[in-house]
Design a protein around this motif. Structure first.
Motif, PDB file in Angstrom:
ATOM      1  N   PHE A   1      -7.380  -5.850   8.635  1.00 25.48           N
ATOM      2  CA  PHE A   1      -7.394  -4.339   7.900  1.00 25.48           C
ATOM      3  C   PHE A   1      -7.413  -4.411   9.928  1.00 25.48           C
ATOM      4  CE2 PHE A   1      -6.989  -4.537   4.254  1.00 25.48           C
ATOM      5  CZ  PHE A   1      -6.431  -3.914   3.968  1.00 25.48           C
TER       6      PHE A   1
ATOM      7  N   ALA B   1      -8.215  -3.360   1.094  1.00 27.15           N
ATOM      8  CA  ALA B   1      -8.633  -4.574   1.233  1.00 27.15           C
ATOM      9  C   ALA B   1      -8.862  -5.007  -0.230  1.00 27.15           C
ATOM     10  CB  ALA B   1      -9.707  -4.215   1.862  1.00 27.15           C
ATOM     11  N   SER B   2      -9.511  -3.970  -1.098  1.00 24.40           N
ATOM     12  CA  SER B   2     -10.173  -5.038  -2.419  1.00 24.40           C
ATOM     13  C   SER B   2      -8.385  -5.563  -2.922  1.00 24.40           C
ATOM     14  CB  SER B   2     -10.858  -3.916  -2.999  1.00 24.40           C
ATOM     15  OG  SER B   2     -10.870  -3.991  -4.806  1.00 24.40           O
ATOM     16  N   LYS B   3      -7.258  -4.435  -2.593  1.00 22.69           N
ATOM     17  CA  LYS B   3      -6.853  -4.459  -3.846  1.00 22.69           C
ATOM     18  C   LYS B   3      -5.789  -5.583  -3.283  1.00 22.69           C
ATOM     19  CE  LYS B   3      -5.802  -0.815  -5.856  1.00 22.69           C
ATOM     20  NZ  LYS B   3      -5.331   1.064  -5.699  1.00 22.69           N
ATOM     21  N   ASP B   4      -5.840  -5.925  -2.146  1.00 17.67           N
ATOM     22  CA  ASP B   4      -5.417  -7.243  -0.740  1.00 17.67           C
ATOM     23  C   ASP B   4      -5.869  -7.592  -1.308  1.00 17.67           C
ATOM     24  OD1 ASP B   4      -2.953  -7.456   1.580  1.00 17.67           O
ATOM     25  OD2 ASP B   4      -5.100  -8.143   1.538  1.00 17.67           O
ATOM     26  N   LEU B   5      -7.084  -8.323  -1.494  1.00 17.43           N
ATOM     27  CA  LEU B   5      -7.677  -9.516  -1.919  1.00 17.43           C
ATOM     28  C   LEU B   5      -6.814  -9.635  -3.265  1.00 17.43           C
ATOM     29  CD1 LEU B   5     -10.842  -9.442   0.039  1.00 17.43           C
ATOM     30  CD2 LEU B   5      -8.784 -10.850   0.491  1.00 17.43           C
TER      31      LEU B   5
ATOM     32  N   PHE C   1     -14.169 -13.173  -2.260  1.00 20.96           N
ATOM     33  CA  PHE C   1     -13.942 -11.313  -2.862  1.00 20.96           C
ATOM     34  C   PHE C   1     -12.836 -11.926  -3.479  1.00 20.96           C
ATOM     35  CE2 PHE C   1     -12.555  -7.475  -4.362  1.00 20.96           C
ATOM     36  CZ  PHE C   1     -13.144  -6.714  -3.792  1.00 20.96           C
ATOM     37  N   GLY C   2     -11.589 -12.343  -2.570  1.00 21.85           N
ATOM     38  CA  GLY C   2     -10.137 -12.925  -3.188  1.00 21.85           C
ATOM     39  C   GLY C   2     -10.570 -14.084  -4.613  1.00 21.85           C
TER      40      GLY C   2
ATOM     41  N   PHE D   1       0.342  -1.632   0.055  1.00 20.55           N
ATOM     42  CA  PHE D   1       0.152   0.465  -0.256  1.00 20.55           C
ATOM     43  C   PHE D   1       0.790   1.126  -0.251  1.00 20.55           C
ATOM     44  CE2 PHE D   1      -3.160  -2.719   2.870  1.00 20.55           C
ATOM     45  CZ  PHE D   1      -3.393  -3.118   1.725  1.00 20.55           C
TER      46      PHE D   1
ATOM     47  N   ASN E   1      -2.186 -11.065   2.407  1.00 25.65           N
ATOM     48  CA  ASN E   1      -2.932 -10.957   2.712  1.00 25.65           C
ATOM     49  C   ASN E   1      -2.892 -10.260   4.083  1.00 25.65           C
ATOM     50  OD1 ASN E   1      -4.922 -13.321   0.855  1.00 25.65           O
ATOM     51  ND2 ASN E   1      -5.032 -11.456   0.641  1.00 25.65           N
TER      52      ASN E   1
ATOM     53  N   PHE F   1     -16.364  -5.801   3.624  1.00 23.42           N
ATOM     54  CA  PHE F   1     -17.287  -4.522   2.325  1.00 23.42           C
ATOM     55  C   PHE F   1     -18.431  -5.255   3.353  1.00 23.42           C
ATOM     56  CE2 PHE F   1     -13.665  -6.648  -0.298  1.00 23.42           C
ATOM     57  CZ  PHE F   1     -13.245  -4.943  -0.369  1.00 23.42           C
TER      58      PHE F   1
ATOM     59  N   PRO G   1       0.009  -4.503  -4.625  1.00 22.85           N
ATOM     60  CA  PRO G   1      -0.873  -5.360  -3.242  1.00 22.85           C
ATOM     61  C   PRO G   1      -1.506  -6.608  -4.204  1.00 22.85           C
ATOM     62  CG  PRO G   1      -1.210  -3.190  -3.379  1.00 22.85           C
ATOM     63  CD  PRO G   1      -0.874  -3.014  -4.711  1.00 22.85           C
ATOM     64  N   ASN G   2      -2.715  -6.461  -5.060  1.00 20.81           N
ATOM     65  CA  ASN G   2      -2.410  -7.360  -5.792  1.00 20.81           C
ATOM     66  C   ASN G   2      -1.870  -8.535  -6.400  1.00 20.81           C
ATOM     67  OD1 ASN G   2      -2.712  -5.312  -7.698  1.00 20.81           O
ATOM     68  ND2 ASN G   2      -3.695  -6.077  -8.740  1.00 20.81           N
TER      69      ASN G   2
END
Lengths: 510, 279
Positions: free
Chosen positions: A94, B178-182, A111-112, A65, A91, A100, A85-86
């Motif tokens: 937080f 969080a979305s990018k992390d996943l 999600f992932g 990040f 992982n 979400f 990060p993607n």
């Protein structure tokens, strides 16, 4: 707990290597300052430090990040410093979970997985192998999500909206959402901060258990020393963007490298001492035997844990004193003993009454000696009516406009801030800092702001380090000089106006 | 009752009077205003719409409305114009709001101010000026519908930017992280996290653009060269030109129902915990 840690063997494979990592923010603040360390595969590593020590920034750089200003992050030997990060097999859980709100528990965890693409090999009619990259099948995702939910004890919660969950349950969903992707490294950013004490303790043990079961590397960030000691294989103690010490919980607790670590990890008494002979140290007016070898006459910090001090009847121990407070803490009594002007915290299961005259005993291996870190003089002071500052038994000219950025003084001596507020600084408490090279002394008593005697003069190779001590409150001014003086000289202390650094202790009411 | 008792009671009564002057009473002026200028006229509209010229009860107004091809076409045109305007507004406002909320460009809100400042200028004046400007650069005049939509978008864009900006700037950045992390790339992060999380802002914006554009006939008159009629204009004509208050009221009622339906549709997006994030 200790035995288990001692016997547990960690592989030597380094999964993460951090090399000279620095992060300087746009406003010039250096959050992480040239740190280097490594994390072994399967290890539970904790970054521990007060807020603003750079631990979260370091974690964010590992997650991707935040980008380092300089230095490198290696994952299994590969440079990932600038990888988004993607693209990292890492992982994060937080701090405030970041679940979400528009998705239910199942969709949050999936999600992932729904984005993941895997290589699948098919065999066509002629028997040739064809490799295809495709998304996970629905049943695969469901199976994985259910497994993750079972792991965090939330079976049957799939359809629940995340906003109907309690803090602890949200926490579990956040963990499930991260581990379901089978990352190589799991990052946890103060994940238990929002939970109450009881829940936090339970979760600590559960996380530890989960770490064992999953076998993946955990990197954990916290400011809670107890949490760090309970869970970690290795603790990295940080302060002001710099690593203070890296070691096992036992090492960090028993052999703190400096007074900051000693103070931050557990309760401790920190004394200023002097080495007076081979393995002999003097503090609280007594020469104690110790196990550390330092040069004679060296000024040191002495750390003694409250539970390592034994109280005996008056005259039977090493130093006599008087109990001035005693509080029952459940398992033990926490007592404060006064020796001269020094307060010593002692924990013992036997209560001594307030006012009782007692004596203390400390075993040589319970006395931890560390080099005195002395980079600047720090004082508590206050601003006077004339916009000068009083500290160290003296009064000095200073620049009060540094207290507020871009502020100015008006003719009546009020401070006008950038926003146009008019502030009366009289009697404002400030923290004063003066560097070792910013102090001069003079024979002329009227020239400086404070008066004292030279109590120490140590030759440091190319200069002397002097200590001037004032009479009234025994405040010390430590500084470097190339001039030669004599001990016991009576001198006045001169500090140039621009060298006095001030910081407000608390916000003033306007 | 002795004199002493009397004085005491009087004092108590005075005291009571002063204490009972509560917050509720401060709402009274607005309550009166509401009753006189909102509730009463609404009741009058309902009354007129269900009566004929002589004051007798009848459904004739509604029957006339729904049996006339002209009025029905007008309603459909109004809805289509409003729909097109709303969609264009979303497409234009979203990137603007996103950039304003996320980048450092909007330090101190100056840039945002530039986008919402047109709201402070009289909109008739604004519409006229825009028309002249479009004529000068030669865009104006090739299709009256396109002209009207340009005018509507120009006028209502700030009402879409503002709620979107509010939602996006308040959105916790950790959702994106969080979305990018996943494993989501920039596109998936937008479609799966940012966009659904900003639905309440879009819903607010739609409410504030879709409904007014159906009735704002000043713009349809100015930009449509008087050839485009929307439902607002139709109602106006009934009240002014034809002096048929009953039919006019019935039209207003139909419009009200359309609006309630569209509010119910957009409200479904707002019902989540993000309520109150919008304007």
């Amino acid at each position: 707990m200790t035995n288990e840690k001692m016997t547990k063997t960690l592989s030597d494979e380094k999964i993460i290597q951090i090399e000279n990592l620095t992060r300087r923010f746009e406003d010039g603040v250096v959050a992480v300052d040239d740190i280097s360390f490594y994390v072994r595969k399967g290890e539970f590593v904790t970054f521990l430090g007060p807020s603003g020590c750079g631990k979260t920034t370091t974690l964010r750089m590992i997650a991707g990040f935040d980008k380092p200003t300089s230095g490198r992050i290696l994952l299994n030997g590969e440079d990932i410093s600038y990888l988004p990060p993607n693209k990292r097999p890492i992982n994060t859980v937080f701090q405030r979970y970041a679940l979400f709100p528009h998705l239910n528990v199942y969709d949050n965890i999936a999600f992932g997985l729904k984005l993941k693409k895997v290589k699948v090999t098919y065999r066509d009619k002629d028997g040739n192998e064809i490799e295809k990259v495709e998304k996970l099948k629905k049943w695969e995702i469901t199976a994985k999500v259910q497994k993750a939910l079972k792991m965090v004890d939330l079976e049957g919660f799939e359809k629940r909206s995340v906003s109907t969950l309690s803090g602890g349950q949200q926490q579990r969903v956040a963990i499930a959402r991260a581990i379901v992707n089978e990352p190589k490294i799991l990052l946890l950013d103060e994940p238990l901060g929002a939970l109450d004490l009881k829940m936090r303790k339970d979760m600590q043990l559960e996380l530890k258990e989960m770490h064992k079961k999953l076998g993946i590397t955990f990197i954990y960030v916290t400011h809670d020393q107890e949490e760090a000691l309970t869970m970690s294989d290795t603790i990295v103690v940080m302060k002001d963007g710099v690593i203070q010490q890296i070691g096992t919980p036992t090492d960090i607790y028993n052999e703190p490298k400096n007074s900051f670590v000693a103070d931050f990890i557990g309760e401790s008494n920190i004394f200023s001492g002097t080495i007076v002979g081979k393995k002999k140290v003097r503090f609280i007016n007594h020469n104690f035997d110790c196990v550390d070898d330092f040069a004679v006459n060296e000024k040191v910090d002495v750390v003694v844990r409250p539970e390592d001090i034994v109280l005996v009847d008056k005259g039977q121990g090493q130093v006599d004193g008087k109990i001035i407070s005693s509080i029952f803490k459940g398992v033990h009594y926490e007592m404060v003993m006064l020796v001269g002007k020094t307060e010593i915290v002692i924990q013992d299961t036997v209560e001594r009454k307030v006012g009782e005259e007692v004596s203390l005993k400390i075993q040589p291996n319970d006395i931890h000696i560390m080099e005195k870190e002395f980079s600047s003089n720090k004082y508590d002071g206050y601003i006077t009516k004339r916009n000068t500052v009083c500290f160290g038994d003296g009064e000095f000219e200073c620049d009060v406009t540094q207290l507020y950025p871009n502020s100015i003084l008006d003719e009546e001596g009020y401070l006008i801030t950038e926003e146009g507020d008019r502030i009366d600084l009289t009697d404002v408490d400030v923290e004063v800092e003066v560097g070792l090279k910013d102090i001069e002394i003079s024979d002329d008593a009227d020239k400086g702001g404070a008066i004292g005697n030279i109590v120490s003069m140590i030759y440091k190779g190319d200069h002397y380090q002097l200590i001037v001590r004032t009479d009234e409150n025994e405040e010390d001014f430590v500084f470097d000089t190339e001039d030669t003086w004599n001990e016991n000289d009576r001198v006045s202390v001169i500090i140039p106006k621009e060298k006095i650094k001030l910081k407000i202790k608390q916000e003033i009411k306007r | 009752m002795t004199e002493k008792d009397f004085i005491q009671e009087k004092a108590m009564r005075n005291n009571k009077f002063r204490l009972s002057f509560s917050r509720k009473q401060l709402c009274l002026p607005y309550g009166v205003f509401l009753a006189l200028f909102v509730v009463l006229p609404l009741l009058l509209i309902v009354f007129y719409s269900f009566t004929d010229k002589d004051g007798g009860f009848s459904f004739n107004n509604f029957i006339r409305f729904f049996s006339s091809a002209t009025t029905l076409t007008t309603v459909i045109i109004s809805v289509l114009i409003a729909l097109a305007t709303t969609i264009i507004c979303i497409l234009l406002a979203y990137p603007v709001a996103y950039i304003l909320a996320r980048s450092n460009l909007n330090r101190g809100g100056t840039l945002l101010l530039l986008f919402i400042m047109p709201m402070w200028i009289n909109f008739v004046l604004r519409a006229m000026a825009m028309k002249d400007l479009l004529t000068i650069i030669g865009v104006f005049g090739f299709n009256n519908y396109v002209n009207v939509i340009i005018g509507m978008v120009y006028d209502y864009l700030p009402f879409m930017v503002l709620p979107l900006y509010t939602v996006l700037s308040k959105m916790d950045k950790s959702y994106v992280e969080a979305s990018k992390d996943l494993g989501a790339n920039a596109f998936h992060t937008f479609t799966k996290a940012t966009l659904p999380l900003s639905m309440s802002g879009i819903a607010s914006g739609v409410t504030m653009v879709f409904m007014p554009t159906m009735t704002c006939y000043v713009i349809s008159d100015t930009f449509g060269n008087g050839l485009i009629t929307i439902i607002g204009k139709l109602i106006d004509e009934q009240f002014t030109t034809f002096q048929n208050w009953n039919l006019g009221s019935a039209m207003a009622m139909v419009l009200l129902v359309i609006m309630l339906v569209s509010m119910w549709v957009t409200g479904a997006f707002k019902s989540e915990d993000t309520r109150g994030n919008n304007l």
